[in-house]
Scaffold this motif. Structure first.
Motif, mmCIF file in Angstrom:
data_model
loop_
_atom_site.group_PDB
_atom_site.id
_atom_site.type_symbol
_atom_site.label_atom_id
_atom_site.label_comp_id
_atom_site.label_asym_id
_atom_site.label_seq_id
_atom_site.Cartn_x
_atom_site.Cartn_y
_atom_site.Cartn_z
ATOM 1 N N LEU A 318 -56.984 82.146 30.327
ATOM 2 C CA LEU A 318 -56.831 81.088 29.322
ATOM 3 C C LEU A 318 -55.835 80.013 29.745
ATOM 4 N N PHE A 319 -54.749 80.446 30.371
ATOM 5 C CA PHE A 319 -53.647 79.517 30.635
ATOM 6 C C PHE A 319 -53.710 79.009 32.078
ATOM 7 N N THR A 320 -54.683 78.136 32.300
ATOM 8 C CA THR A 320 -54.915 77.547 33.621
ATOM 9 C C THR A 320 -54.801 76.034 33.517
ATOM 10 N N PRO A 321 -53.859 75.409 34.225
ATOM 11 C CA PRO A 321 -53.783 73.939 34.204
ATOM 12 C C PRO A 321 -55.067 73.332 34.762
ATOM 13 N N PHE A 322 -55.437 72.134 34.299
ATOM 14 C CA PHE A 322 -56.649 71.464 34.778
ATOM 15 C C PHE A 322 -56.435 69.955 34.718
ATOM 16 N N ASN A 323 -57.466 69.163 35.062
ATOM 17 C CA ASN A 323 -57.329 67.697 35.158
ATOM 18 C C ASN A 323 -56.628 67.112 33.942
#
Length: 446
Positions: A318-323
């Motif tokens: 769930l806690f994944t950085p993205f653009n």
């Protein structure tokens, strides 16, 4: 990084599927952008609570020093805040469903930011974005609002016209997503190393130059990839199972590119330049919103509930950085720490594109620091792009006129002028259906 200053962030739209990514980015970047408080604000308490309970557990485990609150009360949310990160979706996916499916009934592109669907969404978004901006200025007058709420072009036009002196920057992660793809095409490990020239409107722009950090021209290499496969070559390996509609959009870029091989186009231009193709390849009963409900929406809310039930975020994807999240944190850091970084943002033109309307809200590179932004001049643009942009900026201005004046006539003109709509009669049919669907969301039109 400042020696002592720690920042307080309000996330407006705390129940968004993008919120866990923003929290993950804030934690990941805490060394260069230290946080003391995160507050979620949403008018949908139940939806927000599901996301907030998972984020609370993650923060307790990853950054226990950060104070965390979630609330539906504006005074609590916006008091003692340095930045508001706004990502609201007015009407949620039920209204997006109508934005996409009503136009398709009439053989017209159904898309959440383009054509009639984008205009409909824009008219729902203006009032609530202004409301959040006013709350921020009332309770934290020195704060900055970074607005991601779509459709960014119409929202930017409205905020510039209705709150011209407010500390708000309207942004979109679409250019950043594309820059990541260009970096991948050229074997460059970090898109931040790219130096670009770009001009247009939101979801309606072109790259005219691109260099690496040593000044090498990357355009020949990128042109070669785009001419053959659109943006597909730049998709990271971990997105190989991306939604089918995005894959088709990235591939279609090669046909958009063929119209002007001197520039690289934004992928959204397919909706304006190939609307017949888009409609032909659309299922009027299963559109992008259904993909999201079955994909991202389902995944995020299932994962949030799992974290809450287990009492730990360990092992959760769930806690994944993205653009979206990385970009908004980069921008906040530039404003807070005066990094003078380059960002593609939506600003009043005022001569940056020299042969275009001065009061148009354009998307161009700017240098961002503690005192706001400075435009990077893009010079004169070609007739083809200028003509397309003049038509589209007129649509956006007429839509905002219609909201301010409560004018049916202006809104009919906006629908008619959209390049996605074939005639005034079709525009009127779609508009009348949209008025019915948006009761309670739009101003009353006369």
């Amino acid at each position: 990084m400042s020696d002592s200053k720690r920042y307080a962030i309000a996330v407006a739209g705390g129940g968004s599927t993008y919120t866990p990514g923003i929290v993950a980015s804030l934690v990941t970047e805490e060394e260069r952008f230290p946080i003391r408080k995160i507050v979620f604000y949403d008018n949908n308490a139940e939806r927000q609570e599901t996301v907030a309970k998972a984020c609370e557990i993650f923060l307790q485990e990853a950054a226990p020093e950060i104070e965390f609150i979630y609330t539906t009360d504006p005074e609590t949310a916006f008091t003692d805040i340095d930045f508001v990160m706004a990502q609201i979706r007015v009407g949620l996916y039920d209204m997006r469903d109508k934005d996409e499916k009503i136009p398709l009934k009439y053989g017209v592109v159904g898309q959440e930011t383009c054509g009639p669907g984008g205009i409909a969404y824009g008219l729902r978004s203006i009032g609530p974005v202004i409301e959040i901006l006013d709350y921020m200025e009332k309770y934290s007058p020195n704060a900055w609002m970074l607005n991601y709420s779509n459709p960014a072009a119409i929202v930017a036009e409205a905020t510039n016209r209705l709150r011209p002196n407010s500390k708000i920057i309207n942004i979109c992660d679409m250019p950043v997503g594309s820059l990541r793809r260009f970096a991948n095409m050229c074997g460059i490990d970090d898109w931040h190393k790219l130096q670009v020239s770009y001009y247009g409107l939101n979801h309606f722009g072109w790259w005219s130059a691109m260099y690496d950090d040593k000044g090498n021209d990357l355009m020949p290499e990128i042109r070669k990839h785009v001419a053959k496969n659109g943006f597909i070559d730049g998709m990271p390996a971990d997105t190989q199972h991306a939604d089918k509609s995005w894959y088709e959009t990235f591939l279609k870029v090669r046909d958009v590119y063929a119209l002007d091989p001197d520039t690289i186009p934004n992928s959204y231009l397919k909706y304006y330049l190939y609307p017949d193709y888009v409609v032909e390849h659309s299922d009027p009963n299963h559109t992008r919103v259904d993909e999201i409900r079955e994909g991202r929406e389902k995944f995020i809310f299932t994962a949030c509930r799992e974290v809450a039930e287990k009492g730990t975020a360990e092992g959760s994807r769930l806690f994944t950085p993205f653009n979206h999240s990385d970009y908004i944190v980069d921008l906040a850091c530039a404003l807070a720490e005066n990094t003078l970084g380059r960002f593609i943002i939506i600003v009043p033109n005022e001569g940056a594109i020299e042969n275009f309307d001065r009061d148009a809200m354009v998307e161009i590179p700017c240098i961002v620091g503690k005192n706001g932004y400075e435009r990077i001049v893009q010079g004169a643009i070609p007739r083809f792009q200028k003509g397309l942009m003049e038509q589209q900026v007129a649509v956006e201005k007429l839509a905002v006129d219609a909201w301010i004046e409560g004018s049916y006539q202006k809104l009919w003109q906006a629908f008619t002028l959209s390049k996605t709509v074939p005639s005034a009669s079709v525009a009127k049919q779609i508009l009348d259906d949209m008025i019915e669907a948006n009761k309670g969301y739009w101003p009353e039109l006369k």
